[in-house]
Structures are given as structure tokens and as C-alpha cells.
Design an enzyme around this catalytic site. Structure first.
Site, PDB file in Angstrom:
ATOM      1  N   ASP A 120       0.858  -1.435  -0.222  1.00 40.31           N
ATOM      2  CA  ASP A 120       0.108  -0.096  -0.126  1.00 40.31           C
ATOM      3  C   ASP A 120       0.789   1.289  -0.157  1.00 40.31           C
ATOM      4  OD1 ASP A 120      -2.792  -1.231  -0.741  1.00 40.31           O
ATOM      5  OD2 ASP A 120      -2.297  -1.756   1.630  1.00 40.31           O
ATOM      6  N   LYS A 121       0.888   1.941   0.912  1.00 37.70           N
ATOM      7  CA  LYS A 121       1.676   3.532   1.224  1.00 37.70           C
ATOM      8  C   LYS A 121       2.581   3.434   1.159  1.00 37.70           C
ATOM      9  CE  LYS A 121      -3.338   3.830   0.997  1.00 37.70           C
ATOM     10  NZ  LYS A 121      -3.303   2.718   1.150  1.00 37.70           N
ATOM     11  N   SER A 468     -10.423   1.033  -0.854  1.00 39.89           N
ATOM     12  CA  SER A 468      -9.415  -0.496  -1.647  1.00 39.89           C
ATOM     13  C   SER A 468     -10.136  -0.616  -2.563  1.00 39.89           C
ATOM     14  CB  SER A 468      -9.969  -1.087   0.079  1.00 39.89           C
ATOM     15  OG  SER A 468      -8.880  -2.875  -0.693  1.00 39.89           O
TER      16      SER A 468
END
Length: 552
Positions: A120-121, A468
Site C-alpha cells: 500500500d502506502k 480499497s
């Protein structure tokens, strides 16, 4: 070399003494110092194997004549953080990762970097750092998870969240729910669909910052260890040739990334991360261009949650490079761009083949003539909002219905499980934006609950937060301006009719300007009391259409 300013000369004897304290020999000090930025931890499934990746990278660096030195980067597991206050701390880590990596590199004078992210990030945060630091850098991720199998069918984390909705609706029993729980995530790695982590890892290949296979070789394959060794060796070539991230991540490479994003059907979160990377590079990023590129880019892949294929299938079909080959054949890529191989993209794509035209469709048989993501505009989102068009059922591409408004994700989930959402509704979740959340929570729980209850072809969701990559259905996020900034979404009322037209990139609140003006005078903006890092973040963060970047 950068490290020479720290190591060479009598004046740097104190520095050398500290290297000796590490057990570093004179010979090691004489070689290029390569920072190995490893995101290993014991809480994120996509990162539990990164110690092995780091060991392989370090071996590759050493084999090629460098001295590898590892230091950490943090990451949050979006799946574990989902549905509670922990999700406020996901997007915000992107800037912490970039800032802390900058601090470590500038303080210690590395000559090159190998970035080891996965989830993710963590991936965009390190890409932002690479753009900012601009020293020779190669990316190698930890790789995707294998798909799980339940009742003979491949499954993934999004299946698990939807199973909760199915259980709530009485469609499956507790034993079946437990079977999903035990089987959908069978290995380490980033979750097995085209979610945010895998989207961004795939785009490292397109941006030219990752070697072939970086986005798709499964975490548990030995080929992943070989790839890590090659990444370690390759960074030494970049150091020798002085090829840097800004030589690679050019305007052409960014446009290539948007194009491949459309073909792959990536997560809508890429529309936060690509602008943020562009900002670090000093390059413009116009959301309007996304639709322009989408108009002539076919959607070639339908990986979970959009379809029945998974990252392991994309890998067997030839991976991201095979997708790029199809795009090159259509003349849609700038293949003159430099990559971390030291060669142009055109050179890298020579001899590449699409090995499975069911997983990577041929353009004439594409899943859609247009790309996987669409940016919508209208009075409800004058600065834009984003939807993963490739994961929307055909009957929901055009939708009009009454709003049901919630001030938070928790309120919405309670209403869904309480049976208060019915066919035709347009669910609006506000005050979840970058500043208003703060942190712009990712909302897989409400979208999965709706899908699991069989309403994904009848109900739309709109939010100033985000969704998401595991979300499917007419889920429209990143509404800008957000509610806390006085965006129109702050003034929507239950029963207002909202019109959504994805093919024509339109979203409209069917309320007169006069009525909106009256509501703005009567309805106060709601601000949440927060402290610590979230308070600083909320005060500095931009709107979603700008990439939720920290305003300098």
C-alpha cells in the site's frame, strides 16, 4: 561518490572510526555505500518475508562490488487497519516514509539505494523518496501472495470481506465463514488481487524503477530471491553510469504509468499516488488527462476483485511487461524512456510475449474499449472524484437514486448491517477526506458488505474518503473538495437525487443552486478534534485531487 565526503581524508577519521565500530573493514569503506531500505516487520503479511529479500539484495550488492547497509522503513497493513480508527494512520504514513527515508539518506551519504517495499502506502512513499533524493535507485518488492482456494475456487482478501456481508445476510453459515477465514490468505505477500500494493508494485516496472517481474513474481517463489540479487547487482550499474530516478521517472514515464494503469485495471489509490510522485519530481499531473488517456486505452486485465484472475495468473501470462508489449503494439507508450536496467523501455520489451490472452486480453477482445479508471466531475465534485470503472457492473455505469447520508464509515456500516440500505440507494459517506477524516480512510468494509449482501449491482457509494483496491461496484471516492473544506458533499441531505454517468464522466446532485446556497448558510461544517501527528497532517494536507500531498 557521495560517501567520499564522509569517508576520505584525515578530517573524516572520526567517521571512519564509527564505521569500524560497525565491524566495517577498510575495504568495505572504500566501495560505494548502498542503502538497503527494508520495510521488514512482523505485523504485515506482505512484509514478513522482506528480511530474506534484504539478505538477497545485500548479497547482490556485494557481488557487484558495493557495500550494502540496511535501514528500515515503516508500513501499515491496510487490511488489519480496515474498518476502525487505525485506517486514519494508513495514507498518512506515505509522507512519514518519504521524510524518514530522506533523513536517513541525507544524514549518511549513500551512493545508491535499493528500496524494498511491498504494501500500500509503503511503495509510493519510497517512490516519493527516490524522486526527492535523486540518487541511483532500484526497487524490488516482496511480491504478491498466492490466491487462496475455497470450494475449489481461487479467493483473496476481498472475498473474505464479502463473506462477512454474505454471513450477515444469511447466505453462508458460521462454518463457511470460518473456512474463508482460514484459506483466503494462504501465504506471505501482498494480497493476491489487483489491490493498491500490487497496483503500485506493477507500476514500478512501468515507471522504470523496478526490474521485470517486480510486480508479479509471487512472494514464495525462488525467482523472487533471484530478482532481489539482480536488483542489488543492478544498482551498482546505475551508480557506475550515474543513472538517477529523475532520468527515469520523466513526464513520458508518468504518462506510461497512467496508460498501463488503465490497461491493468489498477486501484483508484493510484490516482492519489501518481500525483504525489509527480509533485516530488516537479512535474504537472492533471486529472483531466486521465480520462483523455482512458478514452483510447483498452482495459486488458480483469484481476480480482474485477474478475476471476489473480497476480500469479498475470505472472504466468508474462507479467507487466507483456501488458506493456500489447500497449506498445498499439503505439500507446513512450518507449524511448530510460529504465533502471540502463536500457530504454523499447529495448526491454524486445522479445516479450503475451503468454495467455485470457488473462491479458488482446486489444480486439479487451474487457473494455476504455481504461479501468474514470474521473467524474459535476456540481457534487467540481474538482473531480474517482471510480474503478473496470470493477463496476454494466448496469451501474448509469445510476440515479436517492441519497442516504452518513457522517462516518462506522455509521454507514451499522446501517448496512441493519438492513437500512435498499436497492437504488446512493450511499454518501462524508467527513472522511484527507483533512476531514483526517487521513482519508480506505473503506473496504461497507463496499464489501454491500457486495456480500448482493446489492453491488443496485447500490452506489460516494465518499470524500477513498476505497480499497479490493473494492468492486459503483464505489466513487476522492470527492473534491471534501466536506470539511466546504465541498458540496457537506450539504447533501437524505432523499436528494444523485445522478451518476460513468461513461460521460459525470456526477450530479439534483439540487438547485438556490437551495444549495440556503443549505450552506444553515448547515455548519463539522471538524473533528484530533491530536498528535493527525492534527499536523490535517492542517497541512492538500485535497485528494492534488494527491493528498503535504503542502510545503
Amino acid at each position: 561518490m557521495i560517501k567520499d565526503t564522509i569517508v576520505d581524508g584525515f578530517q573524516n577519521a572520526p567517521h571512519r572510526s564509527l564505521y569500524h565500530a560497525l565491524g566495517m573493514t577498510d575495504e568495505e569503506q572504500s566501495r560505494p555505500l548502498i542503502g538497503v531500505v527494508c520495510s521488514y516487520n512482523e505485523i504485515v503479511p506482505g512484509h514478513i518475508n522482506l528480511d530474506k529479500i534484504a539478505d538477497a539484495v545485500k548479497l547482490g550488492v556485494a557481488m557487484a562490488g558495493g557495500t550494502p547497509i540496511m535501514f528500515p522503513a515503516i508500513t501499515v497493513c491496510d487490511g488489519i487497519a480496515m474498518g476502525h480508527t487505525g485506517m486514519k494512520y494508513s495514507l498518512v504514513t506515505r509522507d512519514l516514509i518519504a521524510d524518514s527515508t530522506e533523513a536517513m539518506v541525507r544524514a549518511h551519504g549513500f551512493d545508491g539505494l535499493v528500496m524494498i517495499p511491498n504494501c500500500d502506502k509503503n511503495v509510493p512513499g519510497l517512490l516519493m523518496a527516490a524522486a526527492r533524493l535523486n540518487i541511483p535507485t532500484v526497487f524490488v518488492s516482496g511480491g504478491p501472495m498466492l490466491a487462496g482456494r475455497v470450494n475449489g475456487k481461487k479467493r483473496s482478501l476481498s472475498s473474505m470481506f464479502e463473506a462477512v456481508g454474505a454471513y450477515t445476510a444469511g447466505k453462508i453459515n458460521e462454518r463457511q465463514l470460518c473456512e474463508f477465514e482460514k484459506k483466503v490468505c494462504p501465504t506471505c505477500g501482498s494480497c493476491s488481487g489487483m489491490y493498491t500494493a500490487n497496483s503500485m508494485n506493477c507500476l514500478t516496472e512501468v515507471l522504470g524503477m523496478g526490474l521485470k517481474g517486480n510486480g508479479t513474481i509471487p512472494a514464495v517463489y525462488s525467482a523472487r530471491i533471484e530478482l532481489a540479487k539482480h536488483a542489488g547487482m543492478q544498482v551498482m550499474e546505475l551508480v557506475k553510469k550515474n543513472i538517477r530516478p529523475r532520468d527515469i521517472m520523466t513526464a513520458g514515464a508518468l504518462k506510461n504509468a497512467i496508460t498501463a494503469d488503465m490497461a491493468l485495471g489498477c486501484s483508484t489509490n493510484s490516482m492519489l499516488h501518481l500525483p504525489a510522485i509527480a509533485n516530488e519530481l516537479g512535474l504537472p499531473f492533471d486529472l483531466e488527462e486521465v480520462n483523455t488517456i482512458s478514452e483510447h486505452t483498452p482495459n486488458l486485465c480483469h484481476l480480482a476483485p474485477a474478475g476471476p484472475t489473480y497476480m500469479e495468473d498475470l505472472n504466468e501470462a508474462g507479467g507487466v511487461h507483456a501488458v506493456m508489449k500489447e500497449l506498445e503494439n498499439l503505439g500507446l507508450l513512450d518507449t524511448s524512456v530510460m529504465t533502471c536496467t540502463g536500457k530504454t523501455l523499447k529495448e526491454n520489451l524486445q522479445g516479450i510475449e503475451n503468454l495467455d490472452d485470457e488473462v491479458i486480453r488482446k486489444p480486439e477482445n479487451a474487457f473494455g474499449k476504455t481504461g479501468g479508471i474514470a474521473v467524474l466531475k459535476g456540481n457534487l465534485a467540481p474538482d473531480g472524484c474517482v471510480v474503478k470503472r473496470a470493477a463496476v457492473a454494466p448496469e451501474m455505469l448509469l445510476h440515479e437514486g436517492p441519497a442516504k447520508v452518513f457522517e462516518s464509515e462506522e455509521e454507514c456500516i451499522a446501517a448496512i448491517y441493519g438492513g437500512k440500505i435498499v436497492k437504488g440507494d446512493v450511499v454518501v459517506i462524508r467527513y472522511e477526506g484527507p483533512a476531514g477524516g483526517p487521513g482519508m480512510r480506505e473503506m473496504l468494509s461497507p463496499t464489501s458488505a454491500i457486495a456480500g449482501m448482493g446489492l453491488d449491482k443496485d447500490v452506489a457509494l460516494i465518499t470524500d474518503g477513498r476505497f480499497s483496491g479490493a473494492t468492486r461496484g459503483a464505489s466513487i471516492g476522492h470527492v473534491s473538495p471534501e466536506a470539511v473544506s466546504g465541498g458540496v458533499i457537506a450539504y447533501v441531505k437524505d432523499g436528494d437525487i444523485i445522478s451518476i454517468d460513468i461513461p460521460n464522466y459525470s456526477i450530479k446532485l439534483n439540487v438547485s443552486d438556490e437551495e444549495l446556497a440556503k443549505r450552506k448558510a444553515e448547515m455548519p461544517i463539522k471538524k473533528k478534534e484530533v491530536s498528535g501527528y493527525l492534527k499536523r497532517y490535517a492542517a497541512q494536507v492538500s485535497s485528494a485531487d492534488k494527491g493528498a500531498i503535504i503542502n510545503k
